[in-house]
Design a protein around this motif. Sequence first.
Motif, PDB file in Angstrom:
ATOM      1  N   LEU A 241       0.862  -1.176  -0.216  1.00 42.07           N
ATOM      2  CA  LEU A 241      -0.004  -0.118   0.068  1.00 42.07           C
ATOM      3  C   LEU A 241       0.826   1.276   0.072  1.00 42.07           C
ATOM      4  CD1 LEU A 241      -2.815   1.500   0.058  1.00 42.07           C
ATOM      5  CD2 LEU A 241      -2.699   1.296   2.719  1.00 42.07           C
ATOM      6  N   ASP A 242       0.761   2.081  -0.925  1.00 41.01           N
ATOM      7  CA  ASP A 242       1.381   3.315  -0.987  1.00 41.01           C
ATOM      8  C   ASP A 242       0.776   4.226  -0.156  1.00 41.01           C
ATOM      9  OD1 ASP A 242       2.277   5.804  -1.766  1.00 41.01           O
ATOM     10  OD2 ASP A 242       2.402   5.574  -3.850  1.00 41.01           O
ATOM     11  N   PHE A 243       1.182   5.451   0.750  1.00 40.90           N
ATOM     12  CA  PHE A 243       0.352   5.993   1.432  1.00 40.90           C
ATOM     13  C   PHE A 243      -0.400   7.014   0.644  1.00 40.90           C
ATOM     14  CE2 PHE A 243       0.266   9.803   4.570  1.00 40.90           C
ATOM     15  CZ  PHE A 243      -0.577   9.124   5.560  1.00 40.90           C
ATOM     16  N   ALA A 244       0.214   7.228  -0.340  1.00 39.64           N
ATOM     17  CA  ALA A 244      -0.634   8.254  -1.310  1.00 39.64           C
ATOM     18  C   ALA A 244      -1.952   7.765  -1.749  1.00 39.64           C
ATOM     19  CB  ALA A 244       0.411   8.626  -2.614  1.00 39.64           C
ATOM     20  N   MET A 245      -1.981   6.300  -1.864  1.00 39.72           N
ATOM     21  CA  MET A 245      -3.287   5.957  -2.044  1.00 39.72           C
ATOM     22  C   MET A 245      -4.215   5.872  -1.044  1.00 39.72           C
ATOM     23  SD  MET A 245      -5.240   4.357  -4.085  1.00 39.72           S
ATOM     24  CE  MET A 245      -4.234   3.699  -5.537  1.00 39.72           C
TER      25      MET A 245
ATOM     26  N   VAL B  87      -7.348  -4.325   2.993  1.00 36.51           N
ATOM     27  CA  VAL B  87      -5.582  -4.224   3.272  1.00 36.51           C
ATOM     28  C   VAL B  87      -5.230  -5.393   4.323  1.00 36.51           C
ATOM     29  CG1 VAL B  87      -3.928  -2.865   4.552  1.00 36.51           C
ATOM     30  CG2 VAL B  87      -5.756  -1.773   3.239  1.00 36.51           C
ATOM     31  N   ILE B  88      -4.367  -6.407   3.921  1.00 37.78           N
ATOM     32  CA  ILE B  88      -3.996  -7.453   4.818  1.00 37.78           C
ATOM     33  C   ILE B  88      -2.353  -7.069   5.143  1.00 37.78           C
ATOM     34  CG2 ILE B  88      -5.589  -8.845   3.570  1.00 37.78           C
ATOM     35  CD1 ILE B  88      -3.337  -9.805   2.065  1.00 37.78           C
ATOM     36  N   PRO B  89      -2.039  -7.820   6.238  1.00 39.54           N
ATOM     37  CA  PRO B  89      -0.453  -7.862   6.628  1.00 39.54           C
ATOM     38  C   PRO B  89       0.136  -8.346   5.323  1.00 39.54           C
ATOM     39  CG  PRO B  89      -1.986  -8.740   8.437  1.00 39.54           C
ATOM     40  CD  PRO B  89      -2.741  -8.640   7.208  1.00 39.54           C
TER      41      PRO B  89
ATOM     42  N   SER C  66       3.294  -3.723   5.964  1.00 39.18           N
ATOM     43  CA  SER C  66       4.212  -4.454   6.827  1.00 39.18           C
ATOM     44  C   SER C  66       3.831  -4.661   8.305  1.00 39.18           C
ATOM     45  CB  SER C  66       5.605  -3.606   6.631  1.00 39.18           C
ATOM     46  OG  SER C  66       5.441  -2.341   7.100  1.00 39.18           O
ATOM     47  N   SER C  67       2.973  -3.492   8.610  1.00 39.11           N
ATOM     48  CA  SER C  67       2.588  -3.595   9.943  1.00 39.11           C
ATOM     49  C   SER C  67       1.137  -2.891  10.381  1.00 39.11           C
ATOM     50  CB  SER C  67       3.530  -2.826  10.857  1.00 39.11           C
ATOM     51  OG  SER C  67       2.961  -2.368  12.233  1.00 39.11           O
ATOM     52  N   CYS C  68       0.192  -3.631  10.621  1.00 37.17           N
ATOM     53  CA  CYS C  68      -1.082  -3.166  10.786  1.00 37.17           C
ATOM     54  C   CYS C  68      -1.178  -1.980  11.821  1.00 37.17           C
ATOM     55  CB  CYS C  68      -2.218  -4.429  11.342  1.00 37.17           C
ATOM     56  SG  CYS C  68      -2.552  -5.486  10.158  1.00 37.17           S
TER      57      CYS C  68
ATOM     58  N   GLN D 245      -0.442   5.876  10.974  1.00 43.03           N
ATOM     59  CA  GLN D 245      -0.461   6.595   9.817  1.00 43.03           C
ATOM     60  C   GLN D 245      -1.919   7.291   9.388  1.00 43.03           C
ATOM     61  OE1 GLN D 245       1.271   3.944   6.782  1.00 43.03           O
ATOM     62  NE2 GLN D 245       3.113   5.478   6.954  1.00 43.03           N
ATOM     63  N   MET D 246      -2.976   6.365   9.865  1.00 42.06           N
ATOM     64  CA  MET D 246      -4.285   6.731   9.355  1.00 42.06           C
ATOM     65  C   MET D 246      -5.000   7.663  10.560  1.00 42.06           C
ATOM     66  SD  MET D 246      -3.964   6.104   6.512  1.00 42.06           S
ATOM     67  CE  MET D 246      -5.477   6.932   6.018  1.00 42.06           C
ATOM     68  N   LYS D 247      -4.238   7.989  11.674  1.00 38.17           N
ATOM     69  CA  LYS D 247      -4.795   8.573  12.762  1.00 38.17           C
ATOM     70  C   LYS D 247      -5.377   9.923  12.378  1.00 38.17           C
ATOM     71  CE  LYS D 247      -3.939  10.022  17.412  1.00 38.17           C
ATOM     72  NZ  LYS D 247      -2.999  10.239  18.800  1.00 38.17           N
TER      73      LYS D 247
END
Length: 258
Positions: free
Chosen positions: A87-91, A130-132, A161-163, A169-171
């Motif tokens: 997952l690209d954070f931009a996505m 999204v999955i690990p 890589s880490s849930c 990041q999504m906070k």
Amino acid sequence: MKNTQRNELAVCGFAAVKKLEKNHPEKIRRLYFTSDIAPKFGGLCKKLAKNHGIYNQKPAKDLEKLCGSVHHQGVVAMIESPAIEPLDFAMAEKWVKNGEDAVLLDRIGNANNFGAIVRSAAFFGIKNIVIPQDESQSSITTSSYRVAEGGMEYVSIYSVSSCKEFLEQMKGKMIRLGTDLSAKKSVCEIKNIKNQKKKPVLAVLGNEEHGISDDVRRNCDELVIIPWKGMDVGFESSNVESLNVAQAASIIFYEMCK
């Protein structure tokens, strides 16, 4: 079932192959079917012939060997083994901008459950899953593709890589919504939570036996529970220990999309 030598995945089941034909016929390298199913894939055979693809009629036993399952429903399509992109954070930022909900699966190891969750997500129009990263090799299988009943063609699956880190990041960007047996809020309150916070939901589904992990739970903004019969009058548990995670997902997705 995967053909590692050819880097292929067998997609079986009538609905799964039909949706594959409708949405991504170019993915199909080879197609095999029984005599009774053959008339239903005439159009696809013409497309394959035009693009030098392979198609052939086979007895049911041969299809069973190709896909490793008796549940092939008379048709097997061989596609390139799907790659799950990190997952690209931009996505994820794009989801926020567009108000798109998403689902994070925390240790959902069963392929049939994964397929059923994909099917429910597609039904309710939730397209981001999204999955690990360490589970990415076991998620898109012949079994999960078949159980998804064509839903794989309507979702995008990413790995992280880490849930815990993804949730961090999504906070503040999405409503990080977890399910937990100790939660005080019912799933019926999801709509109100969305209306109050004006953000898309990132729903976190956990392992059936242990639920979401402690690190994941601590990084959720809201925790909800699916109430059982009698819970409102003090019954401490239901007749069975818990719902199947795929059944629970359907209830949560319904509430998210009200």
